[in-house]
Design an enzyme around this catalytic site. Structure first.
Site, PDB file in Angstrom:
ATOM      1  N   ARG A  29       0.883  -1.293   0.046  1.00  0.00           N
ATOM      2  CA  ARG A  29       0.107   0.013   0.018  1.00  0.00           C
ATOM      3  C   ARG A  29       1.132   1.408   0.168  1.00  0.00           C
ATOM      4  NH1 ARG A  29      -2.114   0.212   4.908  1.00  0.00           N
ATOM      5  NH2 ARG A  29      -1.060   2.014   5.314  1.00  0.00           N
ATOM      6  N   GLU A  88       4.424   6.980   2.257  1.00  0.00           N
ATOM      7  CA  GLU A  88       5.572   6.184   2.562  1.00  0.00           C
ATOM      8  C   GLU A  88       4.926   5.037   1.555  1.00  0.00           C
ATOM      9  OE1 GLU A  88       3.468   3.610   6.316  1.00  0.00           O
ATOM     10  OE2 GLU A  88       5.691   3.587   5.914  1.00  0.00           O
ATOM     11  N   ASN A 123       4.334   1.017   1.969  1.00  0.00           N
ATOM     12  CA  ASN A 123       4.281  -0.309   3.049  1.00  0.00           C
ATOM     13  C   ASN A 123       4.339  -1.559   2.040  1.00  0.00           C
ATOM     14  OD1 ASN A 123       3.336   1.047   5.715  1.00  0.00           O
ATOM     15  ND2 ASN A 123       1.826   1.928   4.228  1.00  0.00           N
ATOM     16  N   SER A 171      -2.458  -2.852   6.047  1.00  0.00           N
ATOM     17  CA  SER A 171      -3.734  -3.386   6.744  1.00  0.00           C
ATOM     18  C   SER A 171      -4.700  -2.694   6.220  1.00  0.00           C
ATOM     19  CB  SER A 171      -3.509  -3.259   8.191  1.00  0.00           C
ATOM     20  OG  SER A 171      -3.419  -1.915   8.489  1.00  0.00           O
ATOM     21  N   LYS A 183      11.949   3.065   5.416  1.00  0.00           N
ATOM     22  CA  LYS A 183      12.247   4.509   5.228  1.00  0.00           C
ATOM     23  C   LYS A 183      13.412   4.747   4.596  1.00  0.00           C
ATOM     24  CE  LYS A 183       8.178   5.165   8.016  1.00  0.00           C
ATOM     25  NZ  LYS A 183       7.604   4.006   8.293  1.00  0.00           N
ATOM     26  N   LYS A 242      12.077  10.563  10.835  1.00  0.00           N
ATOM     27  CA  LYS A 242      11.549   9.074  10.650  1.00  0.00           C
ATOM     28  C   LYS A 242      12.521   7.921  11.072  1.00  0.00           C
ATOM     29  CE  LYS A 242       7.834   9.804   7.557  1.00  0.00           C
ATOM     30  NZ  LYS A 242       7.114   9.497   6.415  1.00  0.00           N
ATOM     31  N   GLU A 299       7.679   0.873  11.554  1.00  0.00           N
ATOM     32  CA  GLU A 299       6.155   0.851  11.089  1.00  0.00           C
ATOM     33  C   GLU A 299       5.104   0.772  11.931  1.00  0.00           C
ATOM     34  OE1 GLU A 299       8.061   0.937   7.438  1.00  0.00           O
ATOM     35  OE2 GLU A 299       5.800   0.896   7.832  1.00  0.00           O
ATOM     36  N   GLY A 300       3.959   1.040  11.480  1.00  0.00           N
ATOM     37  CA  GLY A 300       2.882   0.927  12.356  1.00  0.00           C
ATOM     38  C   GLY A 300       2.162   1.963  13.012  1.00  0.00           C
ATOM     39  N   ARG A 345      -8.016   7.635   4.687  1.00  0.00           N
ATOM     40  CA  ARG A 345      -8.097   7.770   6.121  1.00  0.00           C
ATOM     41  C   ARG A 345      -8.003   9.219   6.438  1.00  0.00           C
ATOM     42  NH1 ARG A 345      -2.733   4.651   7.980  1.00  0.00           N
ATOM     43  NH2 ARG A 345      -2.049   5.422   5.890  1.00  0.00           N
TER      44      ARG A 345
HETATM   45  P1  ADP Z   1       4.204   4.485   9.843  1.00  0.00           P
HETATM   46  O1  ADP Z   1       4.777   3.526   8.955  1.00  0.00           O
HETATM   47  O2  ADP Z   1       4.673   4.585  11.251  1.00  0.00           O
HETATM   48  O3  ADP Z   1       2.836   4.510   9.730  1.00  0.00           O
HETATM   49  P2  ADP Z   1       4.248   6.844   8.247  1.00  0.00           P
HETATM   50  O4  ADP Z   1       5.436   7.423   7.555  1.00  0.00           O
HETATM   51  O5  ADP Z   1       3.270   6.288   7.475  1.00  0.00           O
HETATM   52  O6  ADP Z   1       4.899   5.918   9.456  1.00  0.00           O
HETATM   53  O7  ADP Z   1       3.849   8.109   9.016  1.00  0.00           O
HETATM   54  C1  ADP Z   1       2.699   7.966   9.834  1.00  0.00           C
HETATM   55  C2  ADP Z   1       1.739   9.150   9.712  1.00  0.00           C
HETATM   56  O8  ADP Z   1       2.417  10.351  10.054  1.00  0.00           O
HETATM   57  C3  ADP Z   1       1.138   9.363   8.338  1.00  0.00           C
HETATM   58  O9  ADP Z   1       0.167   8.591   8.279  1.00  0.00           O
HETATM   59  C4  ADP Z   1       0.962  10.696   8.239  1.00  0.00           C
HETATM   60  O10 ADP Z   1      -0.279  11.045   8.835  1.00  0.00           O
HETATM   61  C5  ADP Z   1       1.994  11.259   8.999  1.00  0.00           C
HETATM   62  N1  ADP Z   1       3.052  11.681   8.191  1.00  0.00           N
HETATM   63  C6  ADP Z   1       4.058  11.079   7.978  1.00  0.00           C
HETATM   64  N2  ADP Z   1       4.925  11.664   7.022  1.00  0.00           N
HETATM   65  C7  ADP Z   1       4.437  12.699   6.864  1.00  0.00           C
HETATM   66  C8  ADP Z   1       4.831  13.965   6.067  1.00  0.00           C
HETATM   67  N3  ADP Z   1       5.869  13.831   5.123  1.00  0.00           N
HETATM   68  N4  ADP Z   1       4.057  15.133   6.213  1.00  0.00           N
HETATM   69  C9  ADP Z   1       2.954  14.977   6.785  1.00  0.00           C
HETATM   70  N5  ADP Z   1       2.525  14.009   7.567  1.00  0.00           N
HETATM   71  C10 ADP Z   1       3.158  13.007   7.715  1.00  0.00           C
HETATM   72  C1  HGS Z   2      -2.886  -5.705  11.101  1.00  0.00           C
HETATM   73  N1  HGS Z   2      -2.800  -5.174  13.168  1.00  0.00           N
HETATM   74  C2  HGS Z   2      -0.525  -0.095   8.277  1.00  0.00           C
HETATM   75  N2  HGS Z   2       0.156  -2.162   9.132  1.00  0.00           N
HETATM   76  O1  HGS Z   2      -0.994  -0.559   7.051  1.00  0.00           O
HETATM   77  N3  HGS Z   2      -0.896   0.863   8.948  1.00  0.00           N
HETATM   78  C3  HGS Z   2      -3.668   2.124  10.198  1.00  0.00           C
HETATM   79  O2  HGS Z   2      -4.103  -5.485  10.686  1.00  0.00           O
HETATM   80  O3  HGS Z   2      -2.265  -6.559  10.464  1.00  0.00           O
HETATM   81  O4  HGS Z   2      -3.764   1.697  11.165  1.00  0.00           O
HETATM   82  O5  HGS Z   2      -3.963   3.361   9.728  1.00  0.00           O
HETATM   83  C4  HGS Z   2      -2.125  -4.966  12.316  1.00  0.00           C
HETATM   84  C5  HGS Z   2       0.708  -0.884   8.925  1.00  0.00           C
HETATM   85  C6  HGS Z   2      -1.861   1.728   8.632  1.00  0.00           C
HETATM   86  C7  HGS Z   2      -3.191   1.148   8.859  1.00  0.00           C
HETATM   87  C8  HGS Z   2      -1.650  -3.628  11.927  1.00  0.00           C
HETATM   88  C9  HGS Z   2       1.869  -1.038   7.892  1.00  0.00           C
HETATM   89  C10 HGS Z   2      -0.143  -2.344  10.573  1.00  0.00           C
HETATM   90  O6  HGS Z   2      -0.170  -1.612  11.314  1.00  0.00           O
HETATM   91  C11 HGS Z   2      -0.513  -3.910  10.706  1.00  0.00           C
HETATM   92  S1  HGS Z   2       3.287  -2.026   8.811  1.00  0.00           S
END
Ligand code: ADP
Ligand code: HGS
Length: 470
Positions: free
Chosen positions: A128, A144, A146, A151, A257, A311, A315-316, A398
Site C-alpha cells: 500500500r 511511504e 508499505n 492493513s 524508510k 522518521k 512501521e505501524g 484515512r
Molecule cells: P508508519 O509507517 O509508522 O505508519 P508513516 O511514515 O506512514 O509511518 O507516518 C505515519 C503518519 O504520520 C502518516 O499516516 C501521516 O499522517 C503522518 N506523516 C508521515 N509523514 C508525513 C509527512 N511527510 N508530512 C505530513 N504527515 C506525515
Molecule cells: C494488522 N494489526 C499499516 N500495518 O498498514 N498501518 C492504520 O492489521 O495486520 O492503522 O491506519 C495489524 C501498517 C496503517 C493502518 C496492523 C503497515 C499495521 O499496522 C498492521 S506496517
C-alpha cells in the site's frame, strides 16, 4: 483531498446520521475489537465496536486519483527489481544497521539468504502506497510505501459512501483482489495439500479481512513482534523455507524508510527502471527526503522544524518525530556525536488543505477540521520471469483532525473514510455492481471459504514460535 466545505451540519442531524451509520457498520462487519474491552483481543466476536469512520466522503480531484492509480503497478515492479539487488539493500542500510538493532536483525537474515543464494521463484507483494495532496504545491506526494502487513484492505473496502453519483465513487475491491493474489500464489506453489498461513499478533483487534495467506505477514514489522530469539529463528526458518513469503525479507527491506530516501537520490531510480516516463512519474510523487549526514539540511531543519518529519526505521504508526521534539532530538544527537542520526531519515512535511469533517468514534460524532491520506493497494505476483499479477487493487482513505501530527487508524489517530472524485470524471464501469448490497455479503462468504480451505505447509516445523491462526 478535502471534504467539500459543506455548511456545518445541524448537530442533531449529524448525530442522527452517525447513529444510522454506526448501526450500518455493525450490520456489515465494519467493526474492530474495542480497546476498552480486554477480552476483545483474545475472544472472537467479543467486545466489538464500529470502526472509526468519517460521516462524509473526502474529496479528491480525479486527476490525482488517476495519478495515484497509475503509480501502483510501477511501484510494484520497482519493489521487485530493488529486492533483487541484494548489494544495493545491504549497502544502503549499512550505516543504519550500526545504530538500529531491529533493522540489523532483518538485514542479517537477508545477508544469510544472499549467502545461500536463496532464489524466490514465486514472489508475492501486497503493498500500500500512501499519499497526501500538498496544498502548497498542489502535488500528490508519497508518504511511504508499505511492503509488509499493509492493513485494512478488508474494512477499507467496506467504507463506500452510497447514494452519490456512482462514477464519482471509485470501486474498491482491495479485499477480493488481495485474496485472489494469495490464492494465485497458492496455485503457483502447486501442492494441493498446501495451506496458507497468516502470521498475526497475539492480541489482534483488527479482525475484519485477514482470512488468508501463503506465509502472509500481518505481524513481524515491529521489534515488539520479536520478544525473544525464538521469533527471529522462526523468521529465518521461514525465509529458508520453500514457502511463498508475503513479504520476503528483501521485499520487507525495500519498504523501509531508508530505502525510500535512497530511491529519491538523483539517478538511483535509473538503476532499476528503464522507462523514462515511469521514472518521471515516480520521481514526481517523491517529497523531499534526506539522510542526516547532510549538514545543510540539518541546519535548516533546526531553524524550521515545523517543515519536516524525522522518521526512524519503524512501521505501524506513532514512531515519527515532529516540531520542537524534532529540533530537540537533532540538537541532542548532534551533541552526542556518533552515528545515532543514521537511524533516521528526514522528510519534507506535507500540508494538505484542511476541511470540515465529521469523525465518528465510539458512536460519538466529532465535527472539526481534518486532512486525509490516500492509500493505494498494489498486488504483484511473479513466477520466475512471468508476471502473473501486477495491478492497482483498491484503496484506503484515512482522515484525521488537522492538528494531529501522527496518522494511523489502528494507532488511534485517524478514521476510515470514503472517497468522492471531483472535477472531470471518466465513468467507472464496475461501481454499479459494487452498490448491490448482496455483493458485499457474498464477498464475506468468499473470504471465509478461502481462508479455511487453503493454506501452505512450511517445510519446517518450528512455526510454533510464531502465533499463527489455523
Ligand atoms: P508508519 O509507517 O509508522 O505508519 P508513516 O511514515 O506512514 O509511518 O507516518 C505515519 C503518519 O504520520 C502518516 O499516516 C501521516 O499522517 C503522518 N506523516 C508521515 N509523514 C508525513 C509527512 N511527510 N508530512 C505530513 N504527515 C506525515
Ligand atoms: C494488522 N494489526 C499499516 N500495518 O498498514 N498501518 C492504520 O492489521 O495486520 O492503522 O491506519 C495489524 C501498517 C496503517 C493502518 C496492523 C503497515 C499495521 O499496522 C498492521 S506496517
Amino acid at each position: 483531498m478535502s471534504a467539500a466545505v459543506p455548511p456545518a451540519m445541524d448537530p442533531a442531524a449529524a448525530g442522527e446520521m452517525a447513529r444510522e451509520a454506526a448501526a450500518w457498520c455493525a450490520l456489515h462487519g465494519l467493526v474492530v475489537g474495542d480497546r476498552a474491552d480486554p477480552r476483545s483481543a483474545t475472544v472472537p466476536g467479543v467486545g466489538l465496536v464500529h470502526a472509526p469512520f468519517s460521516l462524509l466522503p473526502a474529496h479528491l480531484p480525479e486527476s490525482f486519483w488517476r495519478q495515484a492509480c497509475e503509480l501502483a503497478p510501477i511501484f510494484n515492479e520497482l519493489v521487485d527489481r530493488v529486492s533483487m539487488d541484494g548489494n544495493f539493500l545491504q549497502d544502503a542500510l549499512s550505516k543504519t544497521r550500526q545504530v538500529d538493532d531491529f533493522t540489523s536483525r532483518l538485514l542479517e537474515i537477508h545477508r544469510k539468504m544472499m549467502e545461500i543464494n536463496k532464489e524466490e521463484n514465486i514472489r508475492l507483494g501486497l503493498h500500500r502506497s500512501d499519499y497526501m495532496l500538498d496544498s502548497e504545491t498542489s502535488s500528490l506526494l508519497q508518504i511511504e510505501l508499505n511492503t509488509i502487513s499493509a492493513s485494512f484492505p478488508g474494512l477499507g473496502s467496506l467504507v463506500i459512501f452510497t447514494g452519490l453519483e456512482h462514477k464519482r465513487v471509485p470501486a474498491n475491491a482491495a479485499n477480493t483482489q488481495f485474496a485472489e493474489a494469495l490464492a494465485q500464489a497458492w496455485a503457483e506453489f502447486n501442492i494441493d495439500s498446501a495451506v496458507i498461513m497468516m502470521i498475526v499478533q497475539p492480541e489482534e483487534r483488527n479482525i475484519g479481512g485477514q482470512k488468508v495467506a501463503v506465509v502472509y505477514y500481518r505481524a513481524g514489522y515491529t521489534p515488539n513482534d520479536y520478544p525473544s530469539e525464538a521469533e527471529w529463528s522462526a523468521r529465518l526458518m521461514m525465509e529458508q523455507s520453500s514457502a511463498v513469503k508475503c513479504p520476503s525479507i528483501s521485499y520487507h527491506l525495500v519498504g523501509t524508510k531508508k530505502i525510500q530516501q535512497e530511491l529519491a537520490k538523483p539517478s538511483v531510480l535509473e538503476r532499476f527502471l528503464e522507462s523514462k516516463e515511469e521514472i518521471d512519474k515516480v520521481r514526481k510523487c517523491f517529497a523531499g527526503l534526506w539522510s542526516l549526514d547532510d549538514e545543510e539540511i540539518i541546519k535548516t531543519t533546526v531553524e524550521k522544524p515545523e517543515l519536516f518529519v524525522l522518521k526512524p526505521q519503524r512501521e505501524g504508526g506513532g514512531n515519527n518525530i515532529y516540531g520542537l521534539d524534532l529540533r530537540e532530538t537533532l540538537v541532542r544527537l548532534q551533541k552526542e556525536g556518533g552515528d545515532a542520526l543514521a537511524a533516521y531519515i528526514l522528510m519534507q512535511r506535507i500540508f494538505p488543505k484542511a476541511s470540515l469533517a465529521y469523525l465518528v468514534r465510539g458512536g460519538v460524532c466529532h465535527e472539526g477540521l481534518a486532512i486525509s491520506e490516500l492509500g493505494i493497494y498494489g498486488a504483484y505476483l511473479r513466477y520466475k520471469d512471468k508476471v502473473v499479477i501486477n495491478e492497482q487493487c483498491g484503496y484506503l482513505m484515512r482522515t484525521k483532525v488537522s492538528s494531529s501530527d501522527e496518522g494511523g487508524v489502528a494507532a488511534g489517530f485517524a478514521v476510515l473514510d470514503s472517497l468522492y472524485l471531483t472535477g472531470k470524471v471518466k465513468t467507472n464501469e464496475i461501481s454499479e455492481r459494487l452498490f448491490h448490497p448482496n455483493y458485499i455479503l457474498c464477498f464475506v462468504n468468499q473470504m471465509l471459504n478461502m481462508y479455511f480451505t487453503r493454506t501452505v505447509f512450511l517445510t519446517c516445523n518450528q512455526q510454533k514460535s510464531f502465533p499463527v491462526r489455523n
